[in-house]
Scaffold this motif. Structure first.
Motif, PDB file in Angstrom:
ATOM      1  N   VAL A 150      -1.828  -3.563  14.075  1.00  0.00           N
ATOM      2  CA  VAL A 150      -1.127  -4.735  13.000  1.00  0.00           C
ATOM      3  C   VAL A 150      -1.161  -3.942  11.534  1.00  0.00           C
ATOM      4  O   VAL A 150      -0.474  -4.023  11.329  1.00  0.00           O
ATOM      5  CB  VAL A 150      -2.020  -5.522  12.406  1.00  0.00           C
ATOM      6  N   HIS A 151      -2.156  -3.481  11.259  1.00  0.00           N
ATOM      7  CA  HIS A 151      -2.260  -2.048  10.429  1.00  0.00           C
ATOM      8  C   HIS A 151      -0.671  -0.604  10.912  1.00  0.00           C
ATOM      9  O   HIS A 151      -0.187  -0.576   9.765  1.00  0.00           O
ATOM     10  CB  HIS A 151      -3.528  -0.940  10.213  1.00  0.00           C
ATOM     11  N   ARG A 152      -1.029  -0.470  11.954  1.00  0.00           N
ATOM     12  CA  ARG A 152       0.152   0.997  11.949  1.00  0.00           C
ATOM     13  C   ARG A 152       1.283  -0.114  12.320  1.00  0.00           C
ATOM     14  O   ARG A 152       2.274   0.853  11.540  1.00  0.00           O
ATOM     15  CB  ARG A 152       0.147   0.886  13.450  1.00  0.00           C
ATOM     16  N   VAL A 153       1.692  -0.973  12.258  1.00  0.00           N
ATOM     17  CA  VAL A 153       2.761  -1.440  12.031  1.00  0.00           C
ATOM     18  C   VAL A 153       3.233  -1.878   9.866  1.00  0.00           C
ATOM     19  O   VAL A 153       4.241  -1.496   9.981  1.00  0.00           O
ATOM     20  CB  VAL A 153       2.744  -3.253  12.286  1.00  0.00           C
ATOM     21  N   ALA A 154       2.281  -2.246   9.529  1.00  0.00           N
ATOM     22  CA  ALA A 154       2.350  -2.780   8.254  1.00  0.00           C
ATOM     23  C   ALA A 154       2.847  -0.933   7.180  1.00  0.00           C
ATOM     24  O   ALA A 154       3.066  -0.928   6.711  1.00  0.00           O
ATOM     25  CB  ALA A 154       1.410  -3.107   7.689  1.00  0.00           C
ATOM     26  N   LEU A 155       1.575  -0.231   7.878  1.00  0.00           N
ATOM     27  CA  LEU A 155       2.206   0.558   6.951  1.00  0.00           C
ATOM     28  C   LEU A 155       3.724   1.141   7.529  1.00  0.00           C
ATOM     29  O   LEU A 155       4.399   1.901   5.569  1.00  0.00           O
ATOM     30  CB  LEU A 155       1.594   2.303   8.145  1.00  0.00           C
ATOM     31  N   ARG A 156       5.212   0.707   7.950  1.00  0.00           N
ATOM     32  CA  ARG A 156       5.877   1.362   8.499  1.00  0.00           C
ATOM     33  C   ARG A 156       7.245   0.330   7.778  1.00  0.00           C
ATOM     34  O   ARG A 156       8.379   0.381   8.022  1.00  0.00           O
ATOM     35  CB  ARG A 156       6.654   2.239   9.700  1.00  0.00           C
ATOM     36  N   THR A 157       6.982  -0.800   7.302  1.00  0.00           N
ATOM     37  CA  THR A 157       7.537  -1.894   7.380  1.00  0.00           C
ATOM     38  C   THR A 157       6.692  -2.641   6.179  1.00  0.00           C
ATOM     39  O   THR A 157       5.484  -2.803   5.838  1.00  0.00           O
ATOM     40  CB  THR A 157       7.483  -3.048   9.252  1.00  0.00           C
ATOM     41  N   PRO A 191       5.986  -6.449   4.589  1.00  0.00           N
ATOM     42  CA  PRO A 191       5.294  -8.087   5.506  1.00  0.00           C
ATOM     43  C   PRO A 191       5.869  -8.516   6.039  1.00  0.00           C
ATOM     44  O   PRO A 191       5.560  -8.680   7.329  1.00  0.00           O
ATOM     45  CB  PRO A 191       4.648  -8.192   4.173  1.00  0.00           C
ATOM     46  N   MET A 192       7.221  -9.583   5.564  1.00  0.00           N
ATOM     47  CA  MET A 192       7.620 -10.086   6.718  1.00  0.00           C
ATOM     48  C   MET A 192       8.486  -9.409   7.608  1.00  0.00           C
ATOM     49  O   MET A 192       8.080 -10.207   9.025  1.00  0.00           O
ATOM     50  CB  MET A 192       8.735 -10.984   5.433  1.00  0.00           C
ATOM     51  N   GLU A 193       8.641  -7.783   7.581  1.00  0.00           N
ATOM     52  CA  GLU A 193       9.128  -7.417   9.124  1.00  0.00           C
ATOM     53  C   GLU A 193       7.955  -6.874   9.871  1.00  0.00           C
ATOM     54  O   GLU A 193       7.419  -7.594  10.866  1.00  0.00           O
ATOM     55  CB  GLU A 193       9.073  -6.225   8.609  1.00  0.00           C
ATOM     56  N   ALA A 246       3.429 -11.299  14.591  1.00  0.00           N
ATOM     57  CA  ALA A 246       2.973 -12.607  14.648  1.00  0.00           C
ATOM     58  C   ALA A 246       4.060 -13.381  14.358  1.00  0.00           C
ATOM     59  O   ALA A 246       4.656 -14.172  13.966  1.00  0.00           O
ATOM     60  CB  ALA A 246       1.677 -13.108  13.580  1.00  0.00           C
ATOM     61  N   PRO A 247       4.803 -13.576  15.780  1.00  0.00           N
ATOM     62  CA  PRO A 247       5.674 -13.708  15.176  1.00  0.00           C
ATOM     63  C   PRO A 247       5.750 -15.898  15.512  1.00  0.00           C
ATOM     64  O   PRO A 247       7.690 -16.387  15.195  1.00  0.00           O
ATOM     65  CB  PRO A 247       6.666 -13.069  16.833  1.00  0.00           C
ATOM     66  N   ASP A 248       5.299 -15.699  16.108  1.00  0.00           N
ATOM     67  CA  ASP A 248       4.908 -17.018  16.148  1.00  0.00           C
ATOM     68  C   ASP A 248       3.869 -18.218  15.241  1.00  0.00           C
ATOM     69  O   ASP A 248       4.053 -19.444  15.458  1.00  0.00           O
ATOM     70  CB  ASP A 248       4.008 -17.798  17.290  1.00  0.00           C
ATOM     71  N   ARG A 249       3.799 -17.223  14.329  1.00  0.00           N
ATOM     72  CA  ARG A 249       3.470 -17.944  13.041  1.00  0.00           C
ATOM     73  C   ARG A 249       4.323 -18.189  11.879  1.00  0.00           C
ATOM     74  O   ARG A 249       4.902 -17.794  11.861  1.00  0.00           O
ATOM     75  CB  ARG A 249       2.527 -16.470  12.184  1.00  0.00           C
ATOM     76  N   ASP A 250       3.462 -19.292  10.949  1.00  0.00           N
ATOM     77  CA  ASP A 250       4.776 -19.284  10.082  1.00  0.00           C
ATOM     78  C   ASP A 250       4.795 -18.068   9.269  1.00  0.00           C
ATOM     79  O   ASP A 250       3.617 -17.994   8.356  1.00  0.00           O
ATOM     80  CB  ASP A 250       4.600 -20.506   9.619  1.00  0.00           C
ATOM     81  N   PRO A 251       6.097 -17.727   8.240  1.00  0.00           N
ATOM     82  CA  PRO A 251       5.958 -15.910   7.827  1.00  0.00           C
ATOM     83  C   PRO A 251       5.131 -16.414   6.248  1.00  0.00           C
ATOM     84  O   PRO A 251       4.365 -15.190   5.497  1.00  0.00           O
ATOM     85  CB  PRO A 251       6.826 -15.490   8.106  1.00  0.00           C
ATOM     86  N   LEU A 277      -2.282 -13.431   2.890  1.00  0.00           N
ATOM     87  CA  LEU A 277      -2.395 -11.813   2.558  1.00  0.00           C
ATOM     88  C   LEU A 277      -2.363 -11.930   1.284  1.00  0.00           C
ATOM     89  O   LEU A 277      -2.920 -10.586   0.880  1.00  0.00           O
ATOM     90  CB  LEU A 277      -0.563 -10.944   3.216  1.00  0.00           C
ATOM     91  N   HIS A 278      -1.061 -12.468   0.014  1.00  0.00           N
ATOM     92  CA  HIS A 278      -1.218 -12.443  -0.993  1.00  0.00           C
ATOM     93  C   HIS A 278      -2.698 -12.291  -1.428  1.00  0.00           C
ATOM     94  O   HIS A 278      -3.573 -11.775  -2.430  1.00  0.00           O
ATOM     95  CB  HIS A 278      -0.115 -13.272  -1.599  1.00  0.00           C
ATOM     96  N   ALA A 279      -3.515 -13.710  -1.336  1.00  0.00           N
ATOM     97  CA  ALA A 279      -4.593 -13.823  -1.587  1.00  0.00           C
ATOM     98  C   ALA A 279      -5.178 -12.256  -1.658  1.00  0.00           C
ATOM     99  O   ALA A 279      -6.148 -12.683  -2.223  1.00  0.00           O
ATOM    100  CB  ALA A 279      -4.912 -15.478  -0.500  1.00  0.00           C
ATOM    101  N   LEU A 280      -5.426 -12.290   0.224  1.00  0.00           N
ATOM    102  CA  LEU A 280      -6.451 -11.272   0.024  1.00  0.00           C
ATOM    103  C   LEU A 280      -6.071  -9.869  -1.129  1.00  0.00           C
ATOM    104  O   LEU A 280      -7.245  -9.178  -1.456  1.00  0.00           O
ATOM    105  CB  LEU A 280      -6.194 -10.212   1.776  1.00  0.00           C
ATOM    106  N   GLU A 281      -4.715  -9.898  -1.551  1.00  0.00           N
ATOM    107  CA  GLU A 281      -4.392  -8.406  -2.042  1.00  0.00           C
ATOM    108  C   GLU A 281      -5.196  -9.026  -3.092  1.00  0.00           C
ATOM    109  O   GLU A 281      -5.551  -8.423  -3.810  1.00  0.00           O
ATOM    110  CB  GLU A 281      -2.957  -8.014  -1.921  1.00  0.00           C
ATOM    111  N   ASP A 282      -4.770  -9.407  -4.165  1.00  0.00           N
ATOM    112  CA  ASP A 282      -4.963 -10.117  -5.897  1.00  0.00           C
ATOM    113  C   ASP A 282      -6.807 -10.059  -5.499  1.00  0.00           C
ATOM    114  O   ASP A 282      -7.087  -9.611  -6.933  1.00  0.00           O
ATOM    115  CB  ASP A 282      -4.471 -11.885  -5.658  1.00  0.00           C
ATOM    116  N   GLU A 283      -7.087 -10.419  -4.343  1.00  0.00           N
ATOM    117  CA  GLU A 283      -8.654 -10.212  -4.242  1.00  0.00           C
ATOM    118  C   GLU A 283      -9.032  -9.332  -4.738  1.00  0.00           C
ATOM    119  O   GLU A 283     -10.444  -8.226  -5.065  1.00  0.00           O
ATOM    120  CB  GLU A 283      -9.778 -11.467  -2.872  1.00  0.00           C
ATOM    121  N   ASP A 284      -8.838  -8.247  -3.551  1.00  0.00           N
ATOM    122  CA  ASP A 284      -9.339  -6.966  -3.717  1.00  0.00           C
ATOM    123  C   ASP A 284      -8.784  -6.243  -5.056  1.00  0.00           C
ATOM    124  O   ASP A 284      -9.856  -5.192  -5.494  1.00  0.00           O
ATOM    125  CB  ASP A 284      -8.242  -6.204  -2.460  1.00  0.00           C
ATOM    126  N   VAL A 285      -7.744  -6.492  -5.890  1.00  0.00           N
ATOM    127  CA  VAL A 285      -7.295  -5.570  -6.853  1.00  0.00           C
ATOM    128  C   VAL A 285      -8.851  -6.610  -7.740  1.00  0.00           C
ATOM    129  O   VAL A 285      -9.181  -5.269  -9.140  1.00  0.00           O
ATOM    130  CB  VAL A 285      -6.380  -6.342  -7.903  1.00  0.00           C
TER     131      VAL A 285
END
Length: 220
Positions: free
Chosen positions: A47-54, A56-58, A64-69, A76-84
């Protein structure tokens, strides 16, 4: 080899990437994506490997093509906001002094993140925020498209050949080059393909960046 644009006249502008260039948050990004991947039962390294070059929605579409994007993005936004708010990170050495020395209206930020997170991290690390911040919400195409850097130049009233891009990532370097700007790489052990100049650290680049911004130095 891409020849470096030559700025005309006295006008010079500097456009900075944020994460990995001014803010040392790469470990934070890795942790956020690993935590997100674990929540969905996915391989965190892949997941991290893909995230580095795309974007988030991509990323979601690939891993996770079977999940609600939209659900994926909200998590993801909740995790990132908490990290900030609570994550451990800092500005790279020399960042505060460099940004503080640049004249207002001559520099901006171009980030694949969101402005409220940039402002949160800058507030915690003592970095000044410029008038121009082009974030993920400001453009329909992200890096490596040239659109974000061209948008920042337009907001500053600058021509591409008057701009210097400071980047650490291949996608950002490609974006700056495609925009017709000079691109310098920082904070990598080896040069990212295509950069016009390479510095192992941001602090090593600071004097040259200031020289460019004041018209006393060449982008070459």
């Amino acid at each position: 080899m891409i020849s470096e644009p030559r700025p005309s006249g006295a006008k010079r502008y500097v456009l900075f990437d944020v994460d990995g260039t001014l803010i040392d948050a790469l470990d934070n990004q890795r942790l956020v994506w690993r935590t997100w991947a674990a929540r969905y039962g996915l391989d965190p390294d892949e997941v991290h490997r893909v995230a580095l070059r795309t974007r988030p929605m991509e990323t979601f579409a690939q891993v996770a093509p079977d999940r609600d994007p939209h659900e994926c993005l909200a998590a993801l936004h909740a995790l990132e906001d908490e990290d900030v708010r609570t994550g451990v990170y800092g500005a790279f050495d020399g960042a505060a002094e460099l940004l503080g020395a640049l004249r207002p209206g001559t520099w901006g930020l171009v980030t694949s993140n969101y402005e409220h997170r940039v402002r949160g991290r800058f507030a915690r690390t003592g970095l000044p925020v410029p008038e121009v911040v082009v974030d993920a919400a400001a453009v329909t195409e992200g890096k490596p498209s040239p659109v974000p850097y061209l948008r920042a130049a337009a907001l500053l009233g600058a021509r591409p050949e008057e701009c210097l891009v400071i980047e650490d990532a291949p996608s950002g370097v490609r974006a700056g080059l495609s925009a017709g700007m000079a691109v310098w790489g920082v904070n990598t052990a080896t040069p990212v393909d295509g950069v016009h100049r390479h510095f192992a650290t941001l602090s090593e680049a600071a004097d040259a960046i200031l020289a460019f911004a004041t018209g006393s130095g060449s982008p070459a």
